[in-house]
Design a protein around this motif. Sequence first.
Motif, PDB file in Angstrom:
ATOM      1  N   GLU A 155     -57.093  51.874  32.537  1.00 45.54           N
ATOM      2  CA  GLU A 155     -56.061  52.908  32.574  1.00 45.54           C
ATOM      3  C   GLU A 155     -54.673  52.317  32.375  1.00 45.54           C
ATOM      4  O   GLU A 155     -53.831  52.891  31.680  1.00 45.54           O
ATOM      5  CB  GLU A 155     -56.138  53.646  33.921  1.00 45.54           C
ATOM      6  N   SER A 156     -54.418  51.145  32.981  1.00 46.61           N
ATOM      7  CA  SER A 156     -53.114  50.495  32.835  1.00 46.61           C
ATOM      8  C   SER A 156     -52.869  50.067  31.401  1.00 46.61           C
ATOM      9  O   SER A 156     -51.742  50.142  30.906  1.00 46.61           O
ATOM     10  CB  SER A 156     -53.032  49.272  33.755  1.00 46.61           C
ATOM     11  N   ARG A 157     -53.915  49.620  30.712  1.00 55.44           N
ATOM     12  CA  ARG A 157     -53.754  49.181  29.331  1.00 55.44           C
ATOM     13  C   ARG A 157     -53.487  50.355  28.400  1.00 55.44           C
ATOM     14  O   ARG A 157     -52.720  50.240  27.449  1.00 55.44           O
ATOM     15  CB  ARG A 157     -54.999  48.420  28.874  1.00 55.44           C
ATOM     16  N   VAL A 158     -54.142  51.482  28.656  1.00 55.24           N
ATOM     17  CA  VAL A 158     -53.993  52.646  27.774  1.00 55.24           C
ATOM     18  C   VAL A 158     -52.560  53.160  27.783  1.00 55.24           C
ATOM     19  O   VAL A 158     -51.979  53.462  26.734  1.00 55.24           O
ATOM     20  CB  VAL A 158     -54.962  53.772  28.198  1.00 55.24           C
ATOM     21  N   ASP A 159     -51.965  53.257  28.960  1.00 52.06           N
ATOM     22  CA  ASP A 159     -50.565  53.690  29.066  1.00 52.06           C
ATOM     23  C   ASP A 159     -49.786  52.577  29.757  1.00 52.06           C
ATOM     24  O   ASP A 159     -49.312  52.733  30.887  1.00 52.06           O
ATOM     25  CB  ASP A 159     -50.471  55.002  29.844  1.00 52.06           C
ATOM     26  N   TYR A 160     -49.669  51.457  29.066  1.00 52.87           N
ATOM     27  CA  TYR A 160     -49.125  50.265  29.701  1.00 52.87           C
ATOM     28  C   TYR A 160     -47.682  50.444  30.141  1.00 52.87           C
ATOM     29  O   TYR A 160     -47.290  50.011  31.229  1.00 52.87           O
ATOM     30  CB  TYR A 160     -49.219  49.066  28.757  1.00 52.87           C
ATOM     31  N   LEU A 161     -46.871  51.076  29.307  1.00 50.92           N
ATOM     32  CA  LEU A 161     -45.453  51.204  29.647  1.00 50.92           C
ATOM     33  C   LEU A 161     -45.270  52.020  30.925  1.00 50.92           C
ATOM     34  O   LEU A 161     -44.453  51.667  31.785  1.00 50.92           O
ATOM     35  CB  LEU A 161     -44.686  51.844  28.490  1.00 50.92           C
ATOM     36  N   ALA A 162     -46.035  53.086  31.065  1.00 49.24           N
ATOM     37  CA  ALA A 162     -45.933  53.897  32.281  1.00 49.24           C
ATOM     38  C   ALA A 162     -46.353  53.083  33.497  1.00 49.24           C
ATOM     39  O   ALA A 162     -45.727  53.165  34.567  1.00 49.24           O
ATOM     40  CB  ALA A 162     -46.803  55.143  32.149  1.00 49.24           C
ATOM     41  N   PHE A 163     -47.417  52.277  33.344  1.00 54.00           N
ATOM     42  CA  PHE A 163     -47.865  51.421  34.446  1.00 54.00           C
ATOM     43  C   PHE A 163     -46.779  50.417  34.828  1.00 54.00           C
ATOM     44  O   PHE A 163     -46.434  50.269  36.003  1.00 54.00           O
ATOM     45  CB  PHE A 163     -49.137  50.688  34.034  1.00 54.00           C
ATOM     46  N   ALA A 164     -46.238  49.704  33.837  1.00 52.44           N
ATOM     47  CA  ALA A 164     -45.251  48.659  34.116  1.00 52.44           C
ATOM     48  C   ALA A 164     -43.990  49.232  34.746  1.00 52.44           C
ATOM     49  O   ALA A 164     -43.470  48.695  35.732  1.00 52.44           O
ATOM     50  CB  ALA A 164     -44.906  47.914  32.830  1.00 52.44           C
ATOM     51  N   LEU A 165     -43.498  50.326  34.192  1.00 53.85           N
ATOM     52  CA  LEU A 165     -42.279  50.930  34.743  1.00 53.85           C
ATOM     53  C   LEU A 165     -42.546  51.531  36.118  1.00 53.85           C
ATOM     54  O   LEU A 165     -41.659  51.544  36.977  1.00 53.85           O
ATOM     55  CB  LEU A 165     -41.739  51.994  33.785  1.00 53.85           C
ATOM     56  N   GLY A 166     -43.774  51.995  36.348  1.00 54.35           N
ATOM     57  CA  GLY A 166     -44.112  52.514  37.673  1.00 54.35           C
ATOM     58  C   GLY A 166     -44.033  51.436  38.733  1.00 54.35           C
ATOM     59  O   GLY A 166     -43.548  51.663  39.846  1.00 54.35           O
ATOM     60  N   VAL A 167     -44.502  50.234  38.392  1.00 52.06           N
ATOM     61  CA  VAL A 167     -44.419  49.108  39.332  1.00 52.06           C
ATOM     62  C   VAL A 167     -42.964  48.716  39.563  1.00 52.06           C
ATOM     63  O   VAL A 167     -42.537  48.482  40.704  1.00 52.06           O
ATOM     64  CB  VAL A 167     -45.217  47.901  38.793  1.00 52.06           C
ATOM     65  N   LEU A 168     -42.179  48.635  38.480  1.00 49.56           N
ATOM     66  CA  LEU A 168     -40.778  48.254  38.613  1.00 49.56           C
ATOM     67  C   LEU A 168     -39.974  49.314  39.361  1.00 49.56           C
ATOM     68  O   LEU A 168     -39.048  48.978  40.112  1.00 49.56           O
ATOM     69  CB  LEU A 168     -40.168  47.996  37.232  1.00 49.56           C
ATOM     70  N   ASP A 169     -40.305  50.590  39.163  1.00 45.89           N
ATOM     71  CA  ASP A 169     -39.592  51.662  39.867  1.00 45.89           C
ATOM     72  C   ASP A 169     -39.893  51.650  41.362  1.00 45.89           C
ATOM     73  O   ASP A 169     -39.040  52.008  42.189  1.00 45.89           O
ATOM     74  CB  ASP A 169     -39.982  53.029  39.293  1.00 45.89           C
ATOM     75  N   ASN A 170     -41.112  51.227  41.724  1.00 47.40           N
ATOM     76  CA  ASN A 170     -41.539  51.230  43.125  1.00 47.40           C
ATOM     77  C   ASN A 170     -42.131  49.872  43.490  1.00 47.40           C
ATOM     78  O   ASN A 170     -43.342  49.745  43.705  1.00 47.40           O
ATOM     79  CB  ASN A 170     -42.583  52.328  43.362  1.00 47.40           C
ATOM     80  N   PRO A 171     -41.292  48.833  43.561  1.00 50.48           N
ATOM     81  CA  PRO A 171     -41.822  47.479  43.805  1.00 50.48           C
ATOM     82  C   PRO A 171     -42.526  47.326  45.145  1.00 50.48           C
ATOM     83  O   PRO A 171     -43.385  46.461  45.287  1.00 50.48           O
ATOM     84  CB  PRO A 171     -40.577  46.595  43.730  1.00 50.48           C
ATOM     85  N   ASP A 172     -42.180  48.157  46.137  1.00 51.73           N
ATOM     86  CA  ASP A 172     -42.849  48.061  47.428  1.00 51.73           C
ATOM     87  C   ASP A 172     -44.307  48.502  47.365  1.00 51.73           C
ATOM     88  O   ASP A 172     -45.087  48.221  48.268  1.00 51.73           O
ATOM     89  CB  ASP A 172     -42.122  48.911  48.476  1.00 51.73           C
ATOM     90  N   ARG A 173     -44.665  49.187  46.279  1.00 53.66           N
ATOM     91  CA  ARG A 173     -46.032  49.686  46.152  1.00 53.66           C
ATOM     92  C   ARG A 173     -46.824  48.857  45.137  1.00 53.66           C
ATOM     93  O   ARG A 173     -47.810  49.321  44.585  1.00 53.66           O
ATOM     94  CB  ARG A 173     -46.002  51.151  45.729  1.00 53.66           C
ATOM     95  N   ILE A 174     -46.392  47.618  44.913  1.00 56.88           N
ATOM     96  CA  ILE A 174     -47.001  46.786  43.883  1.00 56.88           C
ATOM     97  C   ILE A 174     -48.497  46.606  44.074  1.00 56.88           C
ATOM     98  O   ILE A 174     -49.268  46.528  43.120  1.00 56.88           O
ATOM     99  CB  ILE A 174     -46.288  45.419  43.835  1.00 56.88           C
ATOM    100  N   TRP A 175     -48.942  46.556  45.334  1.00 59.07           N
ATOM    101  CA  TRP A 175     -50.361  46.306  45.604  1.00 59.07           C
ATOM    102  C   TRP A 175     -51.136  47.575  45.940  1.00 59.07           C
ATOM    103  O   TRP A 175     -52.365  47.535  46.045  1.00 59.07           O
ATOM    104  CB  TRP A 175     -50.501  45.333  46.776  1.00 59.07           C
ATOM    105  N   GLU A 176     -50.442  48.704  46.101  1.00 64.94           N
ATOM    106  CA  GLU A 176     -51.095  49.875  46.686  1.00 64.94           C
ATOM    107  C   GLU A 176     -52.191  50.452  45.799  1.00 64.94           C
ATOM    108  O   GLU A 176     -53.267  50.840  46.274  1.00 64.94           O
ATOM    109  CB  GLU A 176     -50.061  50.956  47.003  1.00 64.94           C
ATOM    110  N   ARG A 177     -51.935  50.519  44.518  1.00 63.93           N
ATOM    111  CA  ARG A 177     -52.921  51.125  43.623  1.00 63.93           C
ATOM    112  C   ARG A 177     -54.242  50.355  43.660  1.00 63.93           C
ATOM    113  O   ARG A 177     -55.321  50.946  43.797  1.00 63.93           O
ATOM    114  CB  ARG A 177     -52.369  51.165  42.197  1.00 63.93           C
ATOM    115  N   ALA A 178     -54.151  49.041  43.549  1.00 65.25           N
ATOM    116  CA  ALA A 178     -55.369  48.233  43.586  1.00 65.25           C
ATOM    117  C   ALA A 178     -56.028  48.310  44.955  1.00 65.25           C
ATOM    118  O   ALA A 178     -57.260  48.353  45.069  1.00 65.25           O
ATOM    119  CB  ALA A 178     -55.044  46.783  43.233  1.00 65.25           C
TER     120      ALA A 178
END
Length: 761
Positions: A377-400
């Motif tokens: 899923e992260s690869r398919v919409d990579y930009l959304a994934f990357a910006l989501g992590v940068l927008d919410n750095p405190d949640r870097i591990w939450e999805r996994a």
Amino acid sequence: MRSYDSLSDHDFELLIADLLGAEDDVVYEAFARGADQGVDLRRLTSTGLDIIQCKHMLKSTYPQLKSAAAAEAKRLAALSLSTWQYRFVTSQSLTPRRKSDLAKILSPWISRDDQVLGADDLEGLLNRHPEVERAHIKLWLASAAQLDERLHAATWARSRQLHTEINAWLPRYVENQSFWEARKRLRAERVLVISGPPGIGKTTLARMLLADAAVDGYKPIEVSTDIDEAFEIVNDHDARAFYYDDFLGSTFLQDRLAKNEDKRLASFMRRCSSSANNLLVLTTREHILQQAVSWYEELELAGLPIRRFLLELSAYTRFDRARIFYNHIWHSKEATDTVRRALLDDDAYLTIIDHPNYNPRLIEYITGLTGPGLDAESRVDYLAFALGVLDNPDRIWERAFTQQLDEHGRALLIAVAITGTPIVVDDARCAFESLLAFRGDAPSQHDFRSALRVLDDSFLRSSEQSEETFIAVVNPSVEDFVANWLARNPDVAMAAINSAVFFEQLMWLYGRLKSAEKVRALVRTALLNGVQRCFESKNPAWGDVRWSGSTRKHKWREPTRYEDRLVFVHSLLSTEGGIALSSWFEEKLDATASGWRNHVRDPSRPVKLINALRQAGYPVSLHVIEAARDGLAKANYTYAWSELAKLRTMTPEAFPSHINQKLVASCEECINGQLIDPTDIEDEDELYSIRQSAEAMGAWNPGLKDLYARAADSIHERAEEADEPDDNEPDRNSPSMSPAAEHAAITALFARLEESLSQDG
């Protein structure tokens, strides 16, 4: 033969520009290129262009190199240049026949075989121009035989782990001005404190400095528990570089330095500062450093704030940030063609480079080089994934954590994280099983191994040391995530407290959760029960020790520090209530004091405990103080006398005249023996501390002055005989660029991704 595996294609071109520039005594510039151009480096001469094409194709075959050369020939044919000189440089080894084949492919732009340079030619050039190799720190460290030799030396127990870590992150490292500034200050001042916000690259910079020092002849020594480890092995004869990561901790600052480590740390800093053979690199978070300086006068007197090297995002230029991101993408197996195309569309990579929350740790995560990696899923919409992590750095591990880990994986991660220190496998299994048992689960041996296999190299990292396997969180942001997760999930937090098997887990949980309104009321009662259950538990932390007659460091379990636990319990009782624990507390205090009469392992701990209790208004009984007094006197060495003098000032009622006279006489005898034979006194700083202890006890007399002077002369002579390491200072300054030039350089850098896609079809 030197290895170029740690270099990206851009790193390789910068190396070739400097190397051939040194050989020809000219300056080459990198040329803004795209997938349709065949020029990497160029310079304008009176007779036309001097062009160099670089091909650094990691793990490629010779047929692939020939195909790349044929593609370059087509591009060259499309360029309308009248007069020029052209050279083709590759990191592959080339036989004479292969050189001739490539020259024919690139004819008429190449007319002689010597215009094709392979790895063997580069080897000769680097041997002729060692200053170029030294200035390219990644190549220097990756190819230095001295580094490999030093990091495999038996004198450092964690050398193999460091070697593994260097090999892992060196290819992604981007040399920038911060390294050279930090290196210059470290070699001049001998002590450097690297501070900054989480994830900015403090540990990476410190390890680069340590590896660089190892190549120059210093033996790398990591301090893992406290500065006493360094004191045990420091001397003025051998060149040593000491590394103390996160030396103030991430929380519990007052507890971390409560055992007089501030004074010993300050003493060690002064020692390194005045030594030609010792370097000391420390890292810490900036806000904790500021607290430490305000709390501990000794650290300020030692110049801790002055020795600070503050690493901030502003230390990275926009082009530095681009190169860091590019190197991670270039070396990441997770960065598929789909990911690269997403970054190239509308120059989307700029939104990551210019993001206000950009930092190297997040870049590692979004490129799949740390953490669980990139899922489909992260690869398919990579930009959304990357910006989501940068927008919410405190949640870097939450999805996994929530979507990719099962219940057993989450339990093991929580059990390890709340321990707050690397722990052995058996302790991790015990904590894991206790947490699941509290929830009504009965895991098997297979469940633990399966969970560990999933978490290893993503959330956790395992390492082999002294025939033990240690497990720790992969970096501090994992602990931060677990703390935030527990604060938002009271049921899980309560399970962690009620299932804790180590007292230190309770200390970690209280420190992280005491300010979380959602769970604080629940935590209070559970902790008061937990401290009774876990008080006698073993210490999960391990330290380094050298056995008599051995030069190797071995891991050993740290002793249970009941004094620290009693300080914590009393603090908990004072702030959270718990009158019912009063008799239990008195019983544990008496038992701890009885142990002092037999042996005081750390002289500061009894004094710290008594002082903390008295300041809090607790009526410490006379027999507890007398037990501390007798145990410190039996220890009979400098530090113990110093602590005994503090105890006497604090509690004069425990030092009647006849006992005090005996103690002073014993101290004088001890100091006299040390000064007569100063062999074991390492330096003038330690000598001065001996005098301070004698003066504090009232044992200093005129008869000791001559002995003191002779001891000082002996120590000074020893220091002058010490061999000095090589502290060469390579000349390396990062060129500054205008905003327009910097933007053009970034565009040219990421055009390489487009070229790689076109080559792959």
